[in-house]
Design a protein around this motif. Sequence first.
Motif, short mmCIF file in Angstrom:
data_model
loop_
_atom_site.label_atom_id
_atom_site.label_comp_id
_atom_site.label_asym_id
_atom_site.label_seq_id
_atom_site.Cartn_x
_atom_site.Cartn_y
_atom_site.Cartn_z
N ALA A 76 43.98 -12.62 41.11
CA ALA A 76 43.95 -11.87 39.84
C ALA A 76 42.54 -11.32 39.59
O ALA A 76 42.38 -10.18 39.16
N ASN A 77 41.53 -12.13 39.89
CA ASN A 77 40.15 -11.67 39.71
C ASN A 77 39.86 -10.47 40.61
O ASN A 77 39.24 -9.49 40.17
N CYS A 78 40.30 -10.54 41.85
CA CYS A 78 40.13 -9.40 42.77
C CYS A 78 40.86 -8.17 42.23
O CYS A 78 40.32 -7.06 42.26
N ARG A 79 42.07 -8.37 41.74
CA ARG A 79 42.84 -7.25 41.19
C ARG A 79 42.11 -6.61 40.02
O ARG A 79 42.07 -5.38 39.90
N HIS A 80 41.50 -7.43 39.15
CA HIS A 80 40.74 -6.89 38.00
C HIS A 80 39.59 -6.00 38.47
O HIS A 80 39.34 -4.94 37.90
N VAL A 81 38.90 -6.43 39.51
CA VAL A 81 37.78 -5.63 40.05
C VAL A 81 38.31 -4.33 40.65
O VAL A 81 37.75 -3.25 40.43
N LEU A 82 39.40 -4.43 41.40
CA LEU A 82 40.01 -3.23 41.96
C LEU A 82 40.39 -2.25 40.85
O LEU A 82 40.13 -1.04 40.95
N TYR B 3 49.92 -16.58 48.04
CA TYR B 3 49.52 -15.28 48.58
C TYR B 3 50.74 -14.40 48.85
O TYR B 3 50.73 -13.19 48.57
N ALA B 4 51.79 -14.99 49.38
CA ALA B 4 53.00 -14.24 49.73
C ALA B 4 53.63 -13.56 48.53
O ALA B 4 54.30 -12.53 48.67
N THR B 5 53.44 -14.10 47.34
CA THR B 5 54.01 -13.48 46.14
C THR B 5 53.22 -12.23 45.73
O THR B 5 53.75 -11.39 45.01
N TRP B 6 51.99 -12.11 46.18
CA TRP B 6 51.14 -10.95 45.83
C TRP B 6 51.30 -9.81 46.83
O TRP B 6 51.08 -8.66 46.49
N PHE B 7 51.59 -10.15 48.07
CA PHE B 7 51.78 -9.16 49.13
C PHE B 7 53.09 -9.47 49.87
O PHE B 7 53.08 -9.91 51.01
N PRO B 8 54.24 -9.26 49.19
CA PRO B 8 55.52 -9.69 49.78
C PRO B 8 55.99 -8.85 50.97
O PRO B 8 56.73 -9.35 51.81
N THR B 9 55.56 -7.59 51.04
CA THR B 9 55.94 -6.74 52.17
C THR B 9 54.74 -5.91 52.61
O THR B 9 53.88 -5.57 51.80
N ASP B 10 54.69 -5.61 53.88
CA ASP B 10 53.62 -4.78 54.44
C ASP B 10 52.23 -5.22 53.96
O ASP B 10 51.47 -4.41 53.41
N PRO B 11 51.87 -6.48 54.17
CA PRO B 11 50.58 -6.98 53.69
C PRO B 11 49.41 -6.35 54.44
O PRO B 11 49.58 -5.84 55.55
N PRO B 12 48.23 -6.40 53.81
CA PRO B 12 47.03 -5.91 54.50
C PRO B 12 46.63 -6.85 55.63
O PRO B 12 47.16 -7.96 55.76
N THR B 13 45.67 -6.41 56.45
CA THR B 13 45.13 -7.32 57.45
C THR B 13 44.45 -8.47 56.72
O THR B 13 44.08 -8.35 55.54
N ARG B 14 44.28 -9.58 57.41
CA ARG B 14 43.74 -10.77 56.74
C ARG B 14 43.08 -11.69 57.73
O ARG B 14 43.47 -11.75 58.90
#
Length: 125
Positions: A55-61, A91-102
């Motif tokens: 959530a913190n990362c999302r706020h910055v984005l 994590y899976a709930t935030w990027f459920p499909t086509d996730p970024p590299t990690r």
Amino acid sequence: MRQIISTDAAPRSAMYSQGVRVGSHISVSGLVGIDATTGRLAGPTIQEQTRQALANCRHVLEAAGATLDDVVEVGILLSDPDDFPGMNEEYATWFPTDPPTRYAAKLGAVLPGVLVSIRMIAITA
């Protein structure tokens, strides 16, 4: 030109910028599971701290005019590598499909109570 991204919705420190934008490239600093409104960790579990760190990362984005859909890479640092399955659960709930590299690695710094630090790179059109 380098633009510093800052928001009161995420934890901040004089030691780093929450985010930096250069053109369409946005780098989000490694953020932990601290709730900016309380100044405290979101909870004692890896799931709670992962949720808050994301959530913190999302706020910055959002402060940079981006969304999670713009994220191309996520870096995760865990205090305890055994927390990997629990972190993945949230994590899976935030990027459920086509996730970024990690990537994931062990957090080297000892921060009392902190279980996870998450950083992101996003590219906007």
